[in-house]
Scaffold this motif. Structure first.
Motif, PDB file in Angstrom:
ATOM      1  N   SER A 103       0.775  -1.239   0.079  1.00 16.21           N
ATOM      2  CA  SER A 103       0.090  -0.021  -0.077  1.00 16.21           C
ATOM      3  C   SER A 103       0.808   1.302  -0.010  1.00 16.21           C
ATOM      4  N   ALA A 129      -0.336   1.718  -3.276  1.00 16.36           N
ATOM      5  CA  ALA A 129      -1.265   3.227  -3.132  1.00 16.36           C
ATOM      6  C   ALA A 129       0.022   4.199  -3.629  1.00 16.36           C
ATOM      7  N   TRP A 183      -1.859   9.361  -5.020  1.00 12.48           N
ATOM      8  CA  TRP A 183      -2.687   9.596  -3.958  1.00 12.48           C
ATOM      9  C   TRP A 183      -3.742  10.617  -4.174  1.00 12.48           C
ATOM     10  N   VAL A 222      -6.375   8.319  -5.524  1.00 15.21           N
ATOM     11  CA  VAL A 222      -6.814   7.608  -4.437  1.00 15.21           C
ATOM     12  C   VAL A 222      -7.734   8.207  -3.663  1.00 15.21           C
ATOM     13  N   VAL A 249      -7.768   1.236  -3.353  1.00 15.45           N
ATOM     14  CA  VAL A 249      -6.683   1.332  -4.291  1.00 15.45           C
ATOM     15  C   VAL A 249      -7.516   0.692  -5.607  1.00 15.45           C
ATOM     16  N   HIS A 308      -8.050  -4.875  -0.284  1.00 15.94           N
ATOM     17  CA  HIS A 308      -6.948  -4.121  -0.266  1.00 15.94           C
ATOM     18  C   HIS A 308      -5.799  -4.817   0.575  1.00 15.94           C
TER      19      HIS A 308
END
Length: 385
Positions: free
Chosen positions: A225, A251, A254, A257, A319, A345
């Protein structure tokens, strides 16, 4: 619209931006609480029953911790999946005392398994890098001690998040280093607000320097992540020894996200985009601005052209898997993307351990090659044809 109306909209956007930033950067663990509907024992062992619509129905092994504790401390159960019915799912207790959880009537369900490498029968030592604790897990004796894997957990998490992946790296002969950083939940006095990697990556760069000081000649990052973003930032700062990276539910971008999170929760698209434009206008507590273009997933960022293995679940609501598909399509280095059909996730390992380990094991073998050409296969930044 009148001046009063415009002022009202602007006020709403400013307030929303403050709230969204706080939510997006808070470091508390995910609150996946599940109610215990029943318990008992049968031929399969001690079991707990949960609502079939709850997170407890996620495929693969899970853990259940007491509501008042984090995944890194307190009473935790390891649960193996049993047979679901139309309304319930039964899980069998593999490890842990069931009584405190039964008394509580609920718990926080997670994909984290174990508390230290010893939970997976791995020998390890504890060290301090900078101001933060870390674990070192040596590879099996027949492996190469000069190739280190640095495993990095994500936001609102702790080092326990990465434990699932350690046995594979141990069996592959790599030394594993599991660092923590300023928001790691298993650190006393952990910061309550993340900077989404804009400062945290420096602790990972320090971990890389430590590994090199201990004899590492090649580094493979394993980022979960937000940990994927930290890995790529550290790799960009010191690309020489980095042989590649395994990114689990990465991730990276961002901005998108957070935009996805807002629209998924019902915010109108125009409001979500307006909030993002004001995201850095008010940041309390002297927190730094989050510069989207510095994020490794942003098209204008300086992504290191190292080989990547991306593992991403198709059921990821945090995500979207489309982020990883775009990364795989545009990354300048060699890239492999493995999709997990039912994984949420960071639960790819849980959903399909066999696929996870085959994919990572095969990728590691392709990076390492034979001993005589190891430097070429591990040290180069090969671009995709």
């Amino acid at each position: 619209m009148s001046a009063t109306g415009i002022l009202g909209v602007l006020t709403i956007v400013e307030i929303a931006a403050v709230v969204v930033r706080r939510i997006a950067t808070e470091t508390t663990p995910g609150e996946r609480y599940v109610r215990i509907l029943g318990h008992g024992q049968d031929d399969g062992g001690v079991f707990l029953d949960f609502d079939a619509e709850s997170f407890a129905s996620h495929p693969g092994p899970l853990s259940l911790s007491a509501p008042t504790t984090s995944n890194a401390a307190g009473q935790t159960l390891d649960l193996e999946v049993g047979q679901p019915t139309d309304s319930t799912v039964r899980r069998y207790v593999k490890a842990g005392d069931v009584e405190p959880l039964v008394s509580a009537g609920e718990g926080r369900c997670s994909g984290h398994l174990g508390k230290t490498p010893a939970s997976f029968a791995l020998e390890y030592s504890s060290v301090t890098i900078g101001n933060f604790p870390a674990w070192i897990v040596p590879g099996r004796e027949s492996g190469r001690s000069d190739v280190w894997a640095i495993h990095i957990h994500g936001l609102g998490s702790s080092r326990s998040q990465v434990l699932r992946g350690l046995p594979l790296f141990n069996n592959s002969g790599l030394t594993s280093l599991v660092p923590s950083y300023e928001t790691s939940l298993d650190n006393e006095g952990a910061a309550r607000t993340s900077n989404l990697g804009t400062t945290e990556w420096k602790s990972i760069a320090a971990a890389q320097e430590y590994a090199m000081s201990q004899g590492a000649r090649q580094i493979i990052y394993v980022g979960w992540s937000l940990g994927a973003s930290l890995a790529l930032r550290a790799a960009a700062a010191s690309p020489g020894p980095v042989a590649g990276a395994v990114l689990v539910s990465p991730a990276l971008d961002w901005k998108n996200v957070i935009l996805h999170g807002m629209t998924h929760r019902g915010l109108p698209g125009w409001l979500a985009k307006a909030v993002l434009r004001r995201f850095n206008h008010i940041h309390l507590g002297n927190r730094p601005a989050i510069r989207w273009k510095e994020m490794p997933g942003h098209p204008e960022s300086q992504m290191p052209a190292i080989p990547l293995l991306i593992l991403h679940g198709m059921a990821d609501r945090t995500v979207p898997i489309e982020h990883s598909r775009q990364l795989a399509a545009h990354h300048r280095g060699e890239t492999d993307l493995v999709e997990f059909e039912f994984a949420s996730h960071t639960l790819e390992w849980n959903a399909d351990r066999s696929l996870w380990e085959r994919s990572v094991g095969g990728w590691l073998a392709s990076r390492r090659g034979n001993d005589h050409d190891n430097a070429a296969t591990m040290g180069g930044n090969r671009s995709a044809e």
